[in-house]
Write a protein that holds these residues in place. Structure first.
Motif, PDB file in Angstrom:
ATOM      1  N   ILE A   1       1.974 -16.288   4.518  1.00 38.28           N
ATOM      2  CA  ILE A   1       3.442 -15.738   4.121  1.00 38.28           C
ATOM      3  C   ILE A   1       4.580 -16.512   4.265  1.00 38.28           C
ATOM      4  CG2 ILE A   1       4.830 -13.828   4.076  1.00 38.28           C
ATOM      5  CD1 ILE A   1       2.960 -12.249   5.806  1.00 38.28           C
ATOM      6  N   THR A   2       5.075 -17.138   3.257  1.00 39.05           N
ATOM      7  CA  THR A   2       6.177 -18.060   3.248  1.00 39.05           C
ATOM      8  C   THR A   2       7.542 -17.469   4.082  1.00 39.05           C
ATOM      9  OG1 THR A   2       6.896 -17.621   1.240  1.00 39.05           O
ATOM     10  CG2 THR A   2       5.190 -19.362   1.572  1.00 39.05           C
ATOM     11  N   SER A   3       8.447 -18.635   4.463  1.00 40.47           N
ATOM     12  CA  SER A   3       9.709 -18.126   4.765  1.00 40.47           C
ATOM     13  C   SER A   3      10.669 -19.287   4.356  1.00 40.47           C
ATOM     14  CB  SER A   3       9.893 -17.984   6.353  1.00 40.47           C
ATOM     15  OG  SER A   3       9.543 -19.383   6.890  1.00 40.47           O
ATOM     16  N   ALA A   4      11.968 -18.912   4.506  1.00 43.15           N
ATOM     17  CA  ALA A   4      13.285 -19.881   4.048  1.00 43.15           C
ATOM     18  C   ALA A   4      14.192 -19.471   4.854  1.00 43.15           C
ATOM     19  CB  ALA A   4      13.467 -19.810   2.632  1.00 43.15           C
ATOM     20  N   THR A   5      15.279 -20.486   5.227  1.00 43.38           N
ATOM     21  CA  THR A   5      16.300 -20.222   6.012  1.00 43.38           C
ATOM     22  C   THR A   5      15.982 -19.361   7.327  1.00 43.38           C
ATOM     23  OG1 THR A   5      17.052 -18.210   4.732  1.00 43.38           O
ATOM     24  CG2 THR A   5      17.735 -20.456   4.111  1.00 43.38           C
ATOM     25  N   GLY A   6      14.934 -19.619   7.912  1.00 44.00           N
ATOM     26  CA  GLY A   6      14.443 -18.583   9.182  1.00 44.00           C
ATOM     27  C   GLY A   6      14.060 -17.307   9.134  1.00 44.00           C
ATOM     28  N   THR A   7      13.878 -16.870   7.888  1.00 46.03           N
ATOM     29  CA  THR A   7      13.402 -15.345   7.418  1.00 46.03           C
ATOM     30  C   THR A   7      12.331 -15.590   6.491  1.00 46.03           C
ATOM     31  OG1 THR A   7      14.931 -15.112   5.658  1.00 46.03           O
ATOM     32  CG2 THR A   7      15.747 -14.396   7.989  1.00 46.03           C
ATOM     33  N   GLY A   8      11.428 -14.142   6.448  1.00 46.85           N
ATOM     34  CA  GLY A   8      10.448 -13.946   5.440  1.00 46.85           C
ATOM     35  C   GLY A   8      10.424 -12.617   5.303  1.00 46.85           C
ATOM     36  N   THR A   9       9.901 -12.278   4.073  1.00 46.77           N
ATOM     37  CA  THR A   9       9.443 -10.767   3.896  1.00 46.77           C
ATOM     38  C   THR A   9       8.306 -10.633   3.068  1.00 46.77           C
ATOM     39  OG1 THR A   9      11.877 -10.118   3.866  1.00 46.77           O
ATOM     40  CG2 THR A   9      10.262  -8.595   2.708  1.00 46.77           C
ATOM     41  N   VAL A  10       7.506  -9.660   3.250  1.00 45.27           N
ATOM     42  CA  VAL A  10       6.184  -9.354   2.688  1.00 45.27           C
ATOM     43  C   VAL A  10       6.135  -7.876   2.288  1.00 45.27           C
ATOM     44  CG1 VAL A  10       4.864  -9.025   4.537  1.00 45.27           C
ATOM     45  CG2 VAL A  10       3.927  -9.442   2.266  1.00 45.27           C
ATOM     46  N   ASP A  11       5.949  -7.460   1.112  1.00 38.49           N
ATOM     47  CA  ASP A  11       5.812  -6.059   0.716  1.00 38.49           C
ATOM     48  C   ASP A  11       4.401  -5.697   0.455  1.00 38.49           C
ATOM     49  OD1 ASP A  11       8.575  -5.652   0.629  1.00 38.49           O
ATOM     50  OD2 ASP A  11       8.898  -6.273  -1.711  1.00 38.49           O
ATOM     51  N   ILE A  12       3.962  -4.707   1.293  1.00 38.90           N
ATOM     52  CA  ILE A  12       2.497  -3.963   1.234  1.00 38.90           C
ATOM     53  C   ILE A  12       2.640  -2.902   0.401  1.00 38.90           C
ATOM     54  CG2 ILE A  12       0.729  -3.499   2.566  1.00 38.90           C
ATOM     55  CD1 ILE A  12       2.151  -4.891   4.938  1.00 38.90           C
ATOM     56  N   THR A  13       2.012  -3.011  -0.785  1.00 39.42           N
ATOM     57  CA  THR A  13       1.652  -1.935  -1.655  1.00 39.42           C
ATOM     58  C   THR A  13       0.378  -1.158  -1.908  1.00 39.42           C
ATOM     59  OG1 THR A  13       1.487  -3.166  -3.503  1.00 39.42           O
ATOM     60  CG2 THR A  13       3.688  -2.678  -3.299  1.00 39.42           C
ATOM     61  N   MET A  14       0.462   0.154  -2.267  1.00 37.54           N
ATOM     62  CA  MET A  14      -1.143   0.797  -2.368  1.00 37.54           C
ATOM     63  C   MET A  14      -0.685   1.976  -3.035  1.00 37.54           C
ATOM     64  SD  MET A  14      -0.704   2.205   1.609  1.00 37.54           S
ATOM     65  CE  MET A  14      -0.015   0.570   1.914  1.00 37.54           C
ATOM     66  N   ASP A  15      -1.662   2.758  -3.648  1.00 39.39           N
ATOM     67  CA  ASP A  15      -1.767   3.858  -4.447  1.00 39.39           C
ATOM     68  C   ASP A  15      -2.345   4.981  -3.394  1.00 39.39           C
ATOM     69  OD1 ASP A  15      -0.833   2.729  -6.638  1.00 39.39           O
ATOM     70  OD2 ASP A  15      -2.864   2.309  -7.495  1.00 39.39           O
ATOM     71  N   VAL A  16      -1.417   6.059  -3.412  1.00 38.35           N
ATOM     72  CA  VAL A  16      -1.854   7.206  -2.517  1.00 38.35           C
ATOM     73  C   VAL A  16      -2.532   8.464  -3.188  1.00 38.35           C
ATOM     74  CG1 VAL A  16      -1.329   8.612  -0.595  1.00 38.35           C
ATOM     75  CG2 VAL A  16      -0.555   6.372  -0.595  1.00 38.35           C
ATOM     76  N   THR A  17      -3.446   8.890  -3.086  1.00 37.67           N
ATOM     77  CA  THR A  17      -3.858  10.139  -3.988  1.00 37.67           C
ATOM     78  C   THR A  17      -4.115  11.092  -2.984  1.00 37.67           C
ATOM     79  OG1 THR A  17      -4.962   8.777  -5.342  1.00 37.67           O
ATOM     80  CG2 THR A  17      -5.653  11.099  -5.388  1.00 37.67           C
ATOM     81  N   GLY A  18      -3.581  12.534  -3.622  1.00 37.26           N
ATOM     82  CA  GLY A  18      -3.800  13.662  -2.922  1.00 37.26           C
ATOM     83  C   GLY A  18      -3.226  14.746  -3.555  1.00 37.26           C
ATOM     84  N   ASP A  19      -3.032  15.963  -2.849  1.00 40.93           N
ATOM     85  CA  ASP A  19      -2.667  17.195  -3.453  1.00 40.93           C
ATOM     86  C   ASP A  19      -1.098  17.204  -3.755  1.00 40.93           C
ATOM     87  OD1 ASP A  19      -3.309  20.507  -3.856  1.00 40.93           O
ATOM     88  OD2 ASP A  19      -1.731  20.414  -2.567  1.00 40.93           O
ATOM     89  N   ILE A  20      -0.647  17.620  -4.852  1.00 44.71           N
ATOM     90  CA  ILE A  20       0.676  17.696  -5.163  1.00 44.71           C
ATOM     91  C   ILE A  20       1.634  18.457  -4.410  1.00 44.71           C
ATOM     92  CG2 ILE A  20       0.300  16.665  -7.416  1.00 44.71           C
ATOM     93  CD1 ILE A  20       0.763  19.176  -8.756  1.00 44.71           C
ATOM     94  N   TYR A  21       0.854  19.578  -4.070  1.00 50.87           N
ATOM     95  CA  TYR A  21       1.676  20.879  -3.158  1.00 50.87           C
ATOM     96  C   TYR A  21       1.441  20.466  -1.761  1.00 50.87           C
ATOM     97  CZ  TYR A  21       1.142  22.474  -7.931  1.00 50.87           C
ATOM     98  OH  TYR A  21       1.185  22.810  -9.275  1.00 50.87           O
ATOM     99  N   THR A  22       1.051  19.443  -1.092  1.00 50.38           N
ATOM    100  CA  THR A  22       0.834  19.028   0.245  1.00 50.38           C
ATOM    101  C   THR A  22       1.590  17.827   0.515  1.00 50.38           C
ATOM    102  OG1 THR A  22      -1.236  20.055   0.180  1.00 50.38           O
ATOM    103  CG2 THR A  22      -0.431  18.728   2.142  1.00 50.38           C
ATOM    104  N   VAL A  23       2.475  18.032   1.777  1.00 51.37           N
ATOM    105  CA  VAL A  23       3.236  16.818   2.279  1.00 51.37           C
ATOM    106  C   VAL A  23       2.150  15.642   2.587  1.00 51.37           C
ATOM    107  CG1 VAL A  23       4.759  15.936   3.858  1.00 51.37           C
ATOM    108  CG2 VAL A  23       5.062  17.978   2.840  1.00 51.37           C
ATOM    109  N   LEU A  24       2.065  14.302   1.952  1.00 54.04           N
ATOM    110  CA  LEU A  24       1.098  13.451   2.548  1.00 54.04           C
ATOM    111  C   LEU A  24       1.903  12.239   3.255  1.00 54.04           C
ATOM    112  CD1 LEU A  24      -0.655  12.992  -0.894  1.00 54.04           C
ATOM    113  CD2 LEU A  24      -1.317  14.603   0.942  1.00 54.04           C
TER     114      LEU A  24
END
Length: 235
Positions: free
Chosen positions: A170-193
């Motif tokens: 993972i790269t950085s510049a001016t002493g800072t860096g950021t990475v986004d971690i994405t994914m797909d989550v599947t589950g019941d639409i009427y339940t909190v996941l």
């Protein structure tokens, strides 16, 4: 001052070298005047032209190299001052805002399950001007009851593993860096996941310095349910 061999962080590993007059026959030795070996520093390969030093405690040290002539016993000694500073390399994450699942607002949604894309953001700061290392993290993902995850990806670096996962380079510049971690989550639409992310290690790759602490290494993404409303009836 940027982290380098003369001004390292605690927990970083640096390589020091000389050109000996006769590395084959003369006796070569590296040493540190101050501190206690094993507690304040560790020297590897200390009897060659190169020494690898892991600095463990903040302070000022004199790193010495000596070459002893095999025929006469005469010694040349070289010395350099090393100022070891407190580690300021810090990786952190936080809870993303809760979101509705992908069925939110869709007319006559036809399934009880939905696949929702979510994102965790991990941030890095070195705390040292001009020090812009590549870095890596290892983390786990734990879906809550009824949730499954797929298509885990990273916006920076190279992702490997299937739990635990590692993102390296993972790269950085001016002493800072950021990475986004994405994914797909599947589950019941009427339940909190829920999906939990936990960072288990974080290292800058230039000098192998680990994170200063393990604070702010966990995050939870909540996917809210939609109301379980019946179909429209007509008389």
């Amino acid at each position: 001052m940027a982290q380098e061999g003369l001004t390292p962080f605690v927990g970083s590993t640096h390589v020091y070298s000389v050109d000996a007059d006769d590395a084959t026959n003369n006796t070569l030795e590296w040493s540190v005047v101050e501190g206690t070996p094993g507690n304040d520093y560790t020297i590897s390969d200390g009897d060659t032209e190169t020494a690898t030093v892991l600095w463990k405690t903040a302070g000022t040290y004199k790193l010495q190299f000596s070459e002893t002539a095999i025929e006469t016993g005469c010694i040349t000694t070289k010395e350099v001052t090393i100022v070891v500073g407190e580690n300021t390399f810090d990786v952190s994450t936080s809870n993303p805002l809760a979101t509705c699942n992908a069925a939110d607002g869709q007319v006559n949604y036809a399934s009880n399950d939905a696949t929702t894309s979510i994102k965790f953001t991990v941030n890095m700061a070195t705390g040292t001007a001009g020090f812009n290392p590549n870095w890596e993290i290892t983390f786990t993902l734990s879906p809550g009851t009824g949730a499954t995850i797929a298509n885990v990806a990273a916006s920076e670096g190279t992702l490997s593993g299937s739990g635990p996962y590692t993102i390296t380079g993972i790269t950085s510049a001016t002493g800072t860096g950021t990475v986004d971690i994405t994914m797909d989550v599947t589950g019941d639409i009427y339940t909190v996941l829920d999906v939990d992310l936990e960072i288990t290690s974080a290292t800058e790759l230039t000098y192998k310095t680990s994170d200063v602490d393990s604070d702010d290494w966990t995050a939870i993404q909540t996917i809210n349910a939609i109301p379980n409303t019946s179909e429209i009836r007509a008389n």
